[in-house]
Scaffold this motif. Structure first.
Motif, PDB file in Angstrom:
ATOM      1  N   ILE A   9       0.838  -1.194   0.000  1.00 16.10           N
ATOM      2  CA  ILE A   9       0.000   0.000   0.000  1.00 16.10           C
ATOM      3  C   ILE A   9       0.878   1.251   0.000  1.00 16.10           C
ATOM      4  O   ILE A   9       0.644   2.204  -0.739  1.00 16.10           O
ATOM      5  CB  ILE A   9      -0.951   0.017   1.212  1.00 16.10           C
ATOM      6  N   LEU A  16      -6.389   2.136  -2.241  1.00 17.30           N
ATOM      7  CA  LEU A  16      -6.876   0.928  -1.563  1.00 17.30           C
ATOM      8  C   LEU A  16      -8.383   1.002  -1.357  1.00 17.30           C
ATOM      9  O   LEU A  16      -9.105   0.038  -1.642  1.00 17.30           O
ATOM     10  CB  LEU A  16      -6.169   0.761  -0.220  1.00 17.30           C
ATOM     11  N   LEU A  34      -2.717  -8.243   3.669  1.00 20.14           N
ATOM     12  CA  LEU A  34      -1.845  -7.218   3.092  1.00 20.14           C
ATOM     13  C   LEU A  34      -0.396  -7.667   3.176  1.00 20.14           C
ATOM     14  O   LEU A  34       0.073  -8.129   4.223  1.00 20.14           O
ATOM     15  CB  LEU A  34      -2.028  -5.888   3.825  1.00 20.14           C
ATOM     16  N   LEU A  38       2.932  -1.094   4.602  1.00 19.20           N
ATOM     17  CA  LEU A  38       1.729  -0.277   4.694  1.00 19.20           C
ATOM     18  C   LEU A  38       2.061   1.194   4.527  1.00 19.20           C
ATOM     19  O   LEU A  38       1.226   1.978   4.086  1.00 19.20           O
ATOM     20  CB  LEU A  38       1.044  -0.493   6.053  1.00 19.20           C
ATOM     21  N   THR A  48      -3.681   4.799   6.501  1.00 20.12           N
ATOM     22  CA  THR A  48      -3.568   3.376   6.191  1.00 20.12           C
ATOM     23  C   THR A  48      -3.418   2.556   7.463  1.00 20.12           C
ATOM     24  O   THR A  48      -4.106   1.535   7.651  1.00 20.12           O
ATOM     25  CB  THR A  48      -2.380   3.116   5.255  1.00 20.12           C
ATOM     26  N   VAL A  52      -6.203  -0.292   8.728  1.00 20.68           N
ATOM     27  CA  VAL A  52      -5.883  -1.718   8.842  1.00 20.68           C
ATOM     28  C   VAL A  52      -6.013  -2.167  10.295  1.00 20.68           C
ATOM     29  O   VAL A  52      -6.586  -3.228  10.587  1.00 20.68           O
ATOM     30  CB  VAL A  52      -4.481  -2.016   8.285  1.00 20.68           C
ATOM     31  N   THR A  61      -1.817  -8.489   8.222  1.00 13.65           N
ATOM     32  CA  THR A  61      -0.713  -7.871   7.488  1.00 13.65           C
ATOM     33  C   THR A  61       0.602  -8.433   7.987  1.00 13.65           C
ATOM     34  O   THR A  61       0.736  -8.748   9.177  1.00 13.65           O
ATOM     35  CB  THR A  61      -0.721  -6.338   7.622  1.00 13.65           C
TER      36      THR A  61
END
Length: 273
Positions: A9, A16, A34, A38, A48, A52, A61
Motif C-alpha cells: 500500500i 486501496l 496485506l 503499509l 492506512t 488496517v 498484514t
C-alpha cells in the motif's frame, strides 16, 4: 465471506479504498490480507495504519522493510526521510498505539483455511516451510519483547547472505529479516543479493535469479503470496503470487480475491519522487 489479498500500500490509502469498494469488500465479513509496507512514499500512511488496525481480526498484514524502518525512526534509531512522508504518524495523538500494534505484526502468516502463506518479500529458497515459520517466530518474539530496541538497532546490513542453521543471535535475526522483507534476487547457491532492484530481464548479472526460481530441497506445499518487488509488475506461477504492481511509482494497485481468482486493479498517480 471472501478473502482479499493486496500488494504494498505504501500510504496509497485512497487507491486501496477505491479497490475495496470496487470489489464490494465487506469489513464485517470479508478478510483482507496485506503483503506489508503499509507505509512510506505515499501521502496517507497514517490513514492506512488506522484503517488496517481498525479492521481487527478481519485484517492480516505482514511486516515489510518500510514498516520496520518506521519503527526504527520512531524510536530514534534511524533518521526521518522526507520522501517517506511518515511525519504525520510521528505527530499523531495515537502514535504509540499504532506503533505498538505494528510491532506485534508477523513476518510470516499462514491462512487457516486456504493453502497459502504470506511474507513481504518471500521465503528463502534455503528454507523449508517449517524452518521459515520457526525463524519468523524467533524474530517476532524478539520484536515484541523488551529487547525490541536492540533488534531495531542491529537489523540493518546485508549480511550474512547465506543461511546456515548454526547462525545465532543478531546474524540469525538479520538474515531472517532480510529474507522476509528485502529479498529479490539470489545466486544459484542460494545467497541473497541485496543490491539489484530491477526486473529479472534487466538484472546486471546472469548469475542472479529471482528467489522463487531457485530449486528447493523440499517443496513448501503452499502458495507464497508476496509484494515488495515493484519492478516485477506482478508475477504468478504454480508456486507464488507477487502482488506489488508499483502503485506508489505511478503504475497500479492490485487486489486479488482468492476464492475465484478475480483481480481488481486501479491505475495510480506518481506518489514517490
Amino acid at each position: 465471506m471472501s478473502t482479499y489479498l493486496v500488494g504494498d500500500i505504501q500510504g496509497c490509502f485512497d487507491d486501496l479504498c477505491f479497490l475495496l469498494e470496487q470489489a464490494d469488500f465487506n469489513p464485517q465479513y470479508d478478510e483482507l490480507w496485506l503483503s506489508g509496507d503499509l507505509v512510506a512514499r505515499g501521502p496517507k500512511s497514517l490513514e492506512t495504519l488506522r484503517f488496517v488496525k481498525g479492521l481487527g481480526s478481519n485484517a492480516t498484514t505482514v511486516l515489510g522493510n518500510h514498516d520496520l524502518h518506521l519503527l526504527a525512526v520512531a524510536n530514534g534509531i534511524a533518521k526521518v526521510k522526507s520522501k517517506d512522508k511518515i511525519q504525520p504518524i510521528l505527530d499523531a495523538p495515537d502514535r504509540e498505539e499504532l506503533l505498538e500494534w505494528l510491532r506485534h505484526q508477523p513476518l510470516l502468516a499462514a491462512h487457516p483455511r486456504h493453502p497459502f502463506v504470506m511474507a513481504h518479500a518471500g521465503i528463502s529458497p534455503q528454507w523449508d516451510l517449517a524452518t521459515a515459520h520457526q525463524q519468523a517466530k524467533e524474530v517476532e518474539a524478539c520484536l515484541r519483547s523488551d529487547d525490541f530496541l536492540w533488534l531495531l538497532q542491529n537489523m540493518y546490513g546485508n549480511g550474512p547472505a547465506h543461511w546456515d542453521p548454526q547462525l545465532t543471535g543478531i546474524e540469525q535475526y538479520r538474515y531472517t529479516i532480510n529474507a522476509f522483507t528485502r529479498m529479490r534476487f539470489c545466486y544459484p547457491d542460494g545467497r541473497l543479493d541485496m543490491d539489484c532492484k530491477l526486473s529479472p530481464a534487466q538484472a546486471e548479472s546472469e548469475a542472479l535469479k529471482p528467489w522463487f526460481d531457485l530449486p528447493r530441497l523440499q517443496p513448501l506445499g503452499k502458495k507464497v503470496i508476496f509484494g515488495h518487488w515493484a519492478a516485477l509488475m506482478g508475477h504468478e506461477d504454480q508456486h507464488v503470487i507477487g502482488l506489488d504492481t508499483g502503485c506508489v511509482w505511478g503504475n497500479s494497485m492490485t487486489l486479488l480475491r482468492w476464492e475465484d481468482g478475480a483481480r481488481f486493479e486501479k491505475a495510480c498517480p506518481v506518489y514517490a519522487a
